[in-house]
Design a protein around this motif. Structure first.
Motif, short mmCIF file in Angstrom:
data_model
loop_
_atom_site.label_atom_id
_atom_site.label_comp_id
_atom_site.label_asym_id
_atom_site.label_seq_id
_atom_site.Cartn_x
_atom_site.Cartn_y
_atom_site.Cartn_z
N VAL A 662 34.53 14.87 0.25
CA VAL A 662 34.67 13.65 1.04
C VAL A 662 34.24 13.91 2.48
N ALA A 663 34.72 15.02 3.04
CA ALA A 663 34.40 15.36 4.43
C ALA A 663 32.89 15.52 4.62
N SER A 664 32.22 16.11 3.62
CA SER A 664 30.76 16.30 3.72
C SER A 664 30.04 14.96 3.81
N ILE A 665 30.50 13.98 3.03
CA ILE A 665 29.86 12.67 3.03
C ILE A 665 30.20 11.90 4.31
N VAL A 666 31.44 12.03 4.78
CA VAL A 666 31.85 11.36 6.00
C VAL A 666 31.02 11.84 7.19
N GLU A 667 30.67 13.12 7.20
CA GLU A 667 29.86 13.67 8.28
C GLU A 667 28.47 13.04 8.32
N MET A 668 28.06 12.40 7.23
CA MET A 668 26.77 11.71 7.20
C MET A 668 26.88 10.28 7.67
N GLY A 669 28.07 9.87 8.11
CA GLY A 669 28.23 8.55 8.71
C GLY A 669 28.96 7.53 7.86
N PHE A 670 29.40 7.91 6.67
CA PHE A 670 30.14 6.99 5.81
C PHE A 670 31.64 7.12 6.10
N SER A 671 32.41 6.11 5.71
CA SER A 671 33.85 6.15 5.92
C SER A 671 34.52 6.95 4.81
N ASN A 672 35.77 7.33 5.03
CA ASN A 672 36.55 8.04 4.01
C ASN A 672 36.63 7.21 2.73
N HIS A 673 36.89 5.93 2.90
CA HIS A 673 37.03 5.05 1.74
C HIS A 673 35.73 4.99 0.94
N GLN A 674 34.60 4.83 1.64
CA GLN A 674 33.32 4.78 0.95
C GLN A 674 33.02 6.09 0.23
N ALA A 675 33.31 7.22 0.89
CA ALA A 675 33.05 8.53 0.28
C ALA A 675 33.89 8.74 -0.97
N LYS A 676 35.18 8.43 -0.88
CA LYS A 676 36.06 8.61 -2.03
C LYS A 676 35.65 7.70 -3.18
N TYR A 677 35.31 6.47 -2.86
CA TYR A 677 34.93 5.53 -3.92
C TYR A 677 33.67 6.01 -4.63
#
Length: 789
Positions: A662-677
């Motif tokens: 999740v953290a890796s995706i969030v670092e690309m500019g997405f939110s926690n919710h978007q990454a988890k989903y």
């Protein structure tokens, strides 16, 4: 017409309804503001629907509704007169003990008819039905209190420890027994007799590492227990000087979990080596106590400006908010938002209209009405007066309950993460602004452009996404050690902003054109620039076990920012687009993603069987390290080497997603919710990023996607970023606010806000509001900037 005749006339006209035996009676607070029966004129309770209003709002309600009959309820604090028989002096009183002397509240009731509030009927014996209603008002627990009792749970702001995975630790039967006092480090030549730790596996006694104290000095310690763990891998240790009969205060540390922990079998583990906690006294501070000392002297004192003689400030916009149970995260966000123009307009200037137009039977559960009630109170100055220091705050209990709804986190009284609450609250505001002219969150929302490039073919894909906050990544290469400190760093804000907009690599991406795993890149830019910008500093990092730890760091901030270098414009003429519909590349193993096959292959090189490797790779979201750990933990499973087939259903059946992914995706500019989903739809970071680009408009709104009851309606879908208009202006911003966090995790500790008002920094620490002398600009967790050009 005399007043009794006017009352009888109002009754005949239908202004009175006899209360039912279970009638909800509101009598603690005005429906439209926070005034109570203890203030001037008390409250006016409508005899039509039993809602309460202050004098100002009773006049508005009486005029607009035509309900003109009220019971005026006044409650006055009086000193109790001592009596020899021990009975209170009045039968219609509520006894309370504030201090010595003792006080009681004397309640008074009379009947008034709008608009002649000065004419009162105090003796209602000639109006028996109204007398019965007044008796029921006096004897009934208020609806406000019943709501509070049904929704409140106890919680506190302190650190939450995890239960160790070593609670069933295997201890060596080596016959070792320790004395109850007088220990020394057992390493030859050390001789330290403080800062000593007991290893619960074999009873070894070693000194801990040296630590900084609050006064700048360091504890004694040569780190011999750390060395002992490195050589033996015996993980669980106890600080000897903290052992006492109060097991909760004993300092237990797990080296391989890298955290202070709870050991449910601690007493048994101690007695194995002859240590009976009931016979021992605490002689040393625990690690947490020393950390708290550091907080008090550093972060805590810095953020709350503790120890400084702060000057209270009063008036409109300087209203404190009472902490109603770990609600400082909410209070800090509200203090920030109430400074924003669009929030002042929507919930301040238009707030009374919202309240008056809301049906009374819906008012106490209506989001817009309750938000308006809070913002109007904060801006009014009615609850921030130097002349009335006992009434200089409001308690937004109802707003907290209504805003949270049945959300699994925000509906509790536990501490929460400010950044997550901002996102949640903005979604809630947007949902409740669909029929309104103003959505105040539009002042923050901007359109971001993602530029995705396939490194194998140099083809690109541009997608727009809506954002409301910039999350500044804090990677290791940005951390600069601060001299003469231990594990404390500084970070340049400009460098962190650049890292957010910098190129992000996705190494395991497989080209849809060539089928080669040459990777991809993603770059974020801003297509629009909103009126206000939130920046969140990513101070919290995930451990291997999914728990969070906070970086001890200072941010070298820029009070004025020029973001013009990060404006994006979309696809260039010479660029070739990636196809929207990607061809499905042939797979050697049907239905198994290429990333899972790759990880399985890496595991097979280690000597594990093929099916076990596929199973580990799949259930670990395609991460080699996690898959290896999963495999070691499941080697004894009876089906570990059975033929592996992709389970039916979506990957969400595998449980919670890995927070590191999740953290890796969030670092690309997405939110926690978007990454988890996304990770619940596909197993790896590369596939999740690709899924997000293709399916951004189909992600459920976060506030609807979590905490739903079984009979809740289907979640609504986010509005496409291309279907709405975003505010856009110049790229220069000025710092106007900060929310600071004290504690080791975002869901514990304490939050305060500092806001720039009328050219001065003001500290909002729950109900305490004062001029700031030294705002902690380097230590904030969330920064608020306003566009100036």
């Amino acid at each position: 017409m005399d007043v009794e005749t006017a009352v009888r006339s109002a009754v005949d006209a239908g202004a009175f309804i006899r209360p039912t035996f279970d009638q909800k009676i509101f009598k603690d607070q005005c429906a439209y503001c926070f005034k109570d029966p203890h203030g001037k004129d008390g409250l006016y309770i409508s005899l039509k629907n039993y809602h309460a209003f202050c004098r100002e709002h009773a006049e508005i309600y009486g005029t607009t509704s035509g309900n003109t009959l009220f019971v005026q309820f006044e409650s006055t604090k009086k000193i109790i007169e001592e009596r020899t028989d021990g009975e209170p002096t009045s039968k219609m009183t509520k006894l309370t003990i504030d201090s010595d002397p003792k006080f009681e509240f004397e309640d008074k009731y009379c009947v008034v008819v709008h608009p002649e509030y000065s004419q009162q009927v105090k003796n209602v014996q000639n109006l028996p039905e109204i007398a019965e209603a007044i008796a029921q008002i006096a004897n009934t627990t208020s609806a406000e209190r019943l709501s509070l009792l049904s929704s409140t749970s106890n919680a506190w702001d302190a650190e939450i420890k995890l239960i160790t995975k070593h609670q069933n630790l295997e201890q060596q039967d080596n016959g070792k027994h320790l004395a109850l006092t007088g220990w020394t480090c057992e390493v030859e030549g050390c001789g330290l007799n403080d800062n000593l730790w007991l290893n619960l596996t074999d009873g070894a006694v070693r000194c801990g590492r040296s630590q900084f104290l609050s006064d700048g000095k360091k504890t004694n310690g040569n780190g011999h227990m750390q060395d002992y763990f490195d050589s033996t891998r015996f993980p669980l240790v106890v600080k000897l000087g903290t052992i006492s009969s109060n097991l909760e205060l004993i300092d237990v540390y797990s080296y391989d979990e890298d955290d202070a922990v709870i050991d449910p079998n601690l007493e048994k583990h101690l007695k194995h080596f002859g240590l009976d906690p009931t016979k021992m006294e605490k002689t040393a501070k625990s690690t947490m106590e020393m950390e708290l000392d550091m907080n008090e002297k550093w972060e805590w004192s810095k953020c709350t400006e503790d120890g400084l003689l702060l000057e209270p400030i009063f008036g409109p916009g300087y209203t404190g908010l009472v902490n109603t149970g770990s609600s400082c995260y909410m209070n800090s966000v509200l203090q920030a938002l109430v400074t924003v123009d669009s929030f002042q307009t929507r919930y301040g200037e238009q707030g009374l209209e919202t309240l008056v137009n809301c049906p009374l039977d819906k008012l106490h559960n209506d989001f817009n009405a309750q938000f308006s009630k809070v913002v109007r109170a904060m801006l009014s100055g009615d609850y921030s007066s130097e002349m009335d220091p006992t009434n200089n705050h409001i308690k937004p209990l109802q707003f907290k309950r209504v805003a949270a709804g049945n959300h699994r986190d925000f509906s509790t009284s536990k501490q929460q993460d400010v950044e997550e609450y901002i996102r949640f609250l903005f979604e809630k505001i947007a949902e409740n602004s669909r029929t309104e002219v103003i959505d105040p969150t539009d002042s923050f929302k901007f359109k971001a452009i993602n530029r995705f490039e396939d490194r194998g073919t140099r083809r690109v894909r541009y997608t727009d996404q809506e954002e409301m906050l910039i999350r500044l990544p804090i990677s290791g290469d940005l951390l600069r050690p601060i001299p003469d400190t231990e594990n404390r760093y500084s970070v340049d804000m400009k460098a962190a902003i650049h890292a957010y907009f910098d190129v992000q690599k996705i190494d395991d991406y497989i080209s849809p054109i060539t089928g080669e795993p040459k990777g991809a890149t993603n770059t974020i830019s801003m297509k629009t620039f909103p009126d206000y910008l939130f920046f969140q500093v990513s101070k919290f990092a995930y451990n291997v076990d999914g728990t969070q730890k906070k970086l001890d760091m200072e941010l070298e901030i820029e009070e004025e920012l020029d973001l013009s270098g990060y404006r994006g414009h979309g696809k260039l003429e010479h660029e070739i687009a990636l196809p929207d519909e990607e061809p499905t590349a042939p797979r050697t193993t049907p239905d198994i993603p290429a990333s899972v096959r790759f990880v399985a292959g890496e595991l097979m090189l280690m000597g594990f069987c093929e099916n076990a490797c596929y199973r580990a790779a799949y259930y670990s979201n395609g991460n080699v390290e996690i898959a290896s750990n999963w495999l070691m933990e499941h080697m004894d499973d009876s089906d570990i080497n059975d033929l592996f087939v992709i389970p039916s259903g979506t990957p969400s059946a595998r449980g919670e997603v890995d927070p590191n992914l999740v953290a890796s995706i969030v670092e690309m500019g997405f939110s926690n919710h978007q990454a988890k989903y996304a990770l619940k739809q596909v197993p790896t970071v590369a596939e999740a990023v690709e899924w997000l680009f293709a399916n951004m408009d189909s992600i459920p709104v976060e506030s609807a996607a979590v905490g739903l009851s079984s009979d809740a309606p289907e979640p609504s879908v986010t509005e496409s970023a291309t279907q709405k208009t975003f505010k856009d202006g110049g790229e220069k911003y000025k710092l106007i606010g900060m929310i600071s966090h004290m504690g080791s995790r975002p869901d514990s500790g304490h939050y305060v806000a500092h806001m720039l008002k009328e050219g001065k920094w003001v500290l909002f620490n729950d109900e305490k509001v004062a001029l700031s002398q030294d705002p902690p600009k380097k230590l904030a967790y969330v920064y608020l900037y306003k566009r100036i050009a």
